[in-house]
Write a protein that holds these residues in place. Structure first.
Motif, PDB file in Angstrom:
ATOM      1  N   GLY A 135      15.128  34.530  15.398  1.00 31.52           N
ATOM      2  CA  GLY A 135      15.462  35.472  14.348  1.00 31.52           C
ATOM      3  C   GLY A 135      14.436  36.567  14.151  1.00 31.52           C
ATOM      4  N   ASP A 136      13.688  36.885  15.201  1.00 33.06           N
ATOM      5  CA  ASP A 136      12.649  37.908  15.133  1.00 33.06           C
ATOM      6  C   ASP A 136      12.545  38.561  16.508  1.00 33.06           C
ATOM      7  OD1 ASP A 136      10.058  38.617  13.259  1.00 33.06           O
ATOM      8  OD2 ASP A 136       9.570  38.784  15.392  1.00 33.06           O
ATOM      9  N   GLU A 137      12.192  39.847  16.548  1.00 30.48           N
ATOM     10  CA  GLU A 137      12.074  40.535  17.837  1.00 30.48           C
ATOM     11  C   GLU A 137      10.931  40.011  18.693  1.00 30.48           C
ATOM     12  OE1 GLU A 137      11.855  44.700  17.028  1.00 30.48           O
ATOM     13  OE2 GLU A 137      13.989  44.827  16.577  1.00 30.48           O
ATOM     14  N   GLY A 138       9.956  39.363  18.090  1.00 28.76           N
ATOM     15  CA  GLY A 138       8.834  38.807  18.835  1.00 28.76           C
ATOM     16  C   GLY A 138       7.957  39.894  19.445  1.00 28.76           C
ATOM     17  N   LEU A 139       6.920  39.461  20.147  1.00 23.49           N
ATOM     18  CA  LEU A 139       5.995  40.359  20.828  1.00 23.49           C
ATOM     19  C   LEU A 139       5.787  39.878  22.244  1.00 23.49           C
ATOM     20  CD1 LEU A 139       3.279  40.710  18.051  1.00 23.49           C
ATOM     21  CD2 LEU A 139       4.954  42.439  18.731  1.00 23.49           C
ATOM     22  N   PHE A 140       5.793  40.794  23.190  1.00 22.96           N
ATOM     23  CA  PHE A 140       5.516  40.440  24.583  1.00 22.96           C
ATOM     24  C   PHE A 140       4.008  40.275  24.725  1.00 22.96           C
ATOM     25  CE2 PHE A 140       8.691  40.765  28.054  1.00 22.96           C
ATOM     26  CZ  PHE A 140       7.997  40.003  28.970  1.00 22.96           C
ATOM     27  N   ALA A 141       3.545  39.115  25.164  1.00 23.82           N
ATOM     28  CA  ALA A 141       2.111  38.864  25.308  1.00 23.82           C
ATOM     29  C   ALA A 141       1.609  39.180  26.712  1.00 23.82           C
ATOM     30  CB  ALA A 141       1.794  37.409  24.954  1.00 23.82           C
ATOM     31  N   SER A 142       2.399  38.809  27.739  1.00 29.34           N
ATOM     32  CA  SER A 142       1.927  39.056  29.110  1.00 29.34           C
ATOM     33  C   SER A 142       3.057  38.915  30.115  1.00 29.34           C
ATOM     34  CB  SER A 142       0.813  38.079  29.478  1.00 29.34           C
ATOM     35  OG  SER A 142       1.316  36.757  29.542  1.00 29.34           O
ATOM     36  N   TYR A 143       2.848  39.590  31.255  1.00 25.53           N
ATOM     37  CA  TYR A 143       3.668  39.401  32.448  1.00 25.53           C
ATOM     38  C   TYR A 143       2.806  38.692  33.481  1.00 25.53           C
ATOM     39  CZ  TYR A 143       7.393  42.744  31.261  1.00 25.53           C
ATOM     40  OH  TYR A 143       8.454  43.392  30.700  1.00 25.53           O
ATOM     41  N   ALA A 144       3.446  37.930  34.346  1.00 23.14           N
ATOM     42  CA  ALA A 144       2.751  37.321  35.479  1.00 23.14           C
ATOM     43  C   ALA A 144       3.688  37.347  36.675  1.00 23.14           C
ATOM     44  CB  ALA A 144       2.348  35.878  35.149  1.00 23.14           C
ATOM     45  N   ASP A 145       3.121  37.411  37.837  1.00 22.13           N
ATOM     46  CA  ASP A 145       3.876  37.290  39.081  1.00 22.13           C
ATOM     47  C   ASP A 145       5.074  38.236  39.155  1.00 22.13           C
ATOM     48  OD1 ASP A 145       4.305  36.270  41.625  1.00 22.13           O
ATOM     49  OD2 ASP A 145       5.719  34.771  40.893  1.00 22.13           O
ATOM     50  N   VAL A 146       4.856  39.515  38.898  1.00 19.12           N
ATOM     51  CA  VAL A 146       5.910  40.512  39.037  1.00 19.12           C
ATOM     52  C   VAL A 146       6.098  40.796  40.528  1.00 19.12           C
ATOM     53  CG1 VAL A 146       6.631  42.867  38.508  1.00 19.12           C
ATOM     54  CG2 VAL A 146       5.378  41.533  36.802  1.00 19.12           C
ATOM     55  N   GLN A 147       7.343  40.713  40.994  1.00 19.76           N
ATOM     56  CA  GLN A 147       7.658  40.936  42.411  1.00 19.76           C
ATOM     57  C   GLN A 147       8.768  41.977  42.519  1.00 19.76           C
ATOM     58  OE1 GLN A 147       6.324  39.101  45.174  1.00 19.76           O
ATOM     59  NE2 GLN A 147       4.842  38.358  43.675  1.00 19.76           N
ATOM     60  N   PHE A 148       8.489  43.051  43.266  1.00 21.28           N
ATOM     61  CA  PHE A 148       9.504  44.065  43.550  1.00 21.28           C
ATOM     62  C   PHE A 148      10.041  43.760  44.945  1.00 21.28           C
ATOM     63  CE2 PHE A 148       6.482  45.955  40.586  1.00 21.28           C
ATOM     64  CZ  PHE A 148       7.337  46.247  39.536  1.00 21.28           C
ATOM     65  N   ARG A 149      11.231  43.178  45.006  1.00 18.27           N
ATOM     66  CA  ARG A 149      11.771  42.637  46.252  1.00 18.27           C
ATOM     67  C   ARG A 149      12.736  43.568  46.979  1.00 18.27           C
ATOM     68  NH1 ARG A 149      11.439  36.736  46.149  1.00 18.27           N
ATOM     69  NH2 ARG A 149      10.121  36.176  44.396  1.00 18.27           N
ATOM     70  N   GLU A 150      13.524  44.318  46.236  1.00 19.75           N
ATOM     71  CA  GLU A 150      14.509  45.254  46.793  1.00 19.75           C
ATOM     72  C   GLU A 150      14.483  46.512  45.943  1.00 19.75           C
ATOM     73  OE1 GLU A 150      16.534  45.004  49.440  1.00 19.75           O
ATOM     74  OE2 GLU A 150      16.046  42.932  49.976  1.00 19.75           O
ATOM     75  N   PRO A 151      14.861  47.656  46.517  1.00 17.50           N
ATOM     76  CA  PRO A 151      14.846  48.888  45.724  1.00 17.50           C
ATOM     77  C   PRO A 151      15.943  48.904  44.662  1.00 17.50           C
ATOM     78  CG  PRO A 151      15.767  49.295  47.891  1.00 17.50           C
ATOM     79  CD  PRO A 151      15.258  47.885  47.907  1.00 17.50           C
ATOM     80  N   VAL A 152      15.631  49.542  43.552  1.00 24.89           N
ATOM     81  CA  VAL A 152      16.620  49.870  42.530  1.00 24.89           C
ATOM     82  C   VAL A 152      16.857  51.367  42.665  1.00 24.89           C
ATOM     83  CG1 VAL A 152      17.065  50.042  40.052  1.00 24.89           C
ATOM     84  CG2 VAL A 152      15.932  48.004  40.982  1.00 24.89           C
ATOM     85  N   ARG A 153      18.134  51.752  42.723  1.00 26.51           N
ATOM     86  CA  ARG A 153      18.498  53.151  42.937  1.00 26.51           C
ATOM     87  C   ARG A 153      19.391  53.645  41.795  1.00 26.51           C
ATOM     88  NH1 ARG A 153      17.161  54.092  48.221  1.00 26.51           N
ATOM     89  NH2 ARG A 153      17.236  52.340  49.643  1.00 26.51           N
ATOM     90  N   ALA A 154      19.323  54.941  41.553  1.00 31.19           N
ATOM     91  CA  ALA A 154      20.267  55.541  40.624  1.00 31.19           C
ATOM     92  C   ALA A 154      21.673  55.257  41.145  1.00 31.19           C
ATOM     93  CB  ALA A 154      20.017  57.037  40.534  1.00 31.19           C
ATOM     94  N   GLY A 155      22.591  54.956  40.237  1.00 30.23           N
ATOM     95  CA  GLY A 155      23.953  54.603  40.617  1.00 30.23           C
ATOM     96  C   GLY A 155      24.167  53.109  40.748  1.00 30.23           C
ATOM     97  N   ASP A 156      23.100  52.324  40.655  1.00 27.11           N
ATOM     98  CA  ASP A 156      23.232  50.866  40.710  1.00 27.11           C
ATOM     99  C   ASP A 156      23.750  50.320  39.381  1.00 27.11           C
ATOM    100  OD1 ASP A 156      22.198  50.772  43.277  1.00 27.11           O
ATOM    101  OD2 ASP A 156      20.253  49.944  42.685  1.00 27.11           O
TER     102      ASP A 156
END
Length: 130
Positions: free
Chosen positions: A52-73
């Protein structure tokens, strides 16, 4: 405040069309920060659903960019709870490309649904709720 509804395995899923105004690179590529912003959106909904609350993002870990994201996706963005603490929750995130623009000069609005979605971006993160 009522008791948390957070439990391991709970999922939130969004879908989003990527407008051409977000393309920054050749081939209509979209920068990786776009996916991270989408992760923030599903994490916010998760916090609202569970606490019941928006919360707060504390951290990211292990971010992996595996495939491209393109306009029109068309993207499917998922968030799943993997750990529930007293005030923190660990989450896993995934961006999947479920449809892709295939524009040509003859058919500028062409697009197709992909037979198998592409996993474009993954990450883990931690949010904190009051």
């Amino acid at each position: 405040m009522s008791q948390s509804r957070a439990e391991v395995g709970l999922r939130v899923v969004h879908r989003r069309y990527v407008p051409y105004s977000h393309a920054h690179y050749a081939g209509n590529l979209v920068d990786g920060a776009y996916s991270l912003g989408l992760f923030g959106d599903v994490a916010t909904e998760m916090c609202i659903v569970t606490d019941g609350d928006e919360g707060l993002f504390a951290s990211y870990a292990d971010v992996q960019f595996r495939e491209p994201v393109r306009a029109g996706d068309v993207l499917e963005i998922s968030c799943e709870v993997t750990r529930v603490g007293t005030r923190s929750r660990d989450l896993t995130f995934e961006v999947r490309v479920v449809a892709r623009g295939t524009a040509t000069a003859e058919q500028p609005g062409a697009a197709r649904v992909l037979a198998e979605p592409l996993v474009a971006t993954t990450a883990t993160g931690t949010v904190v709720v009051p």
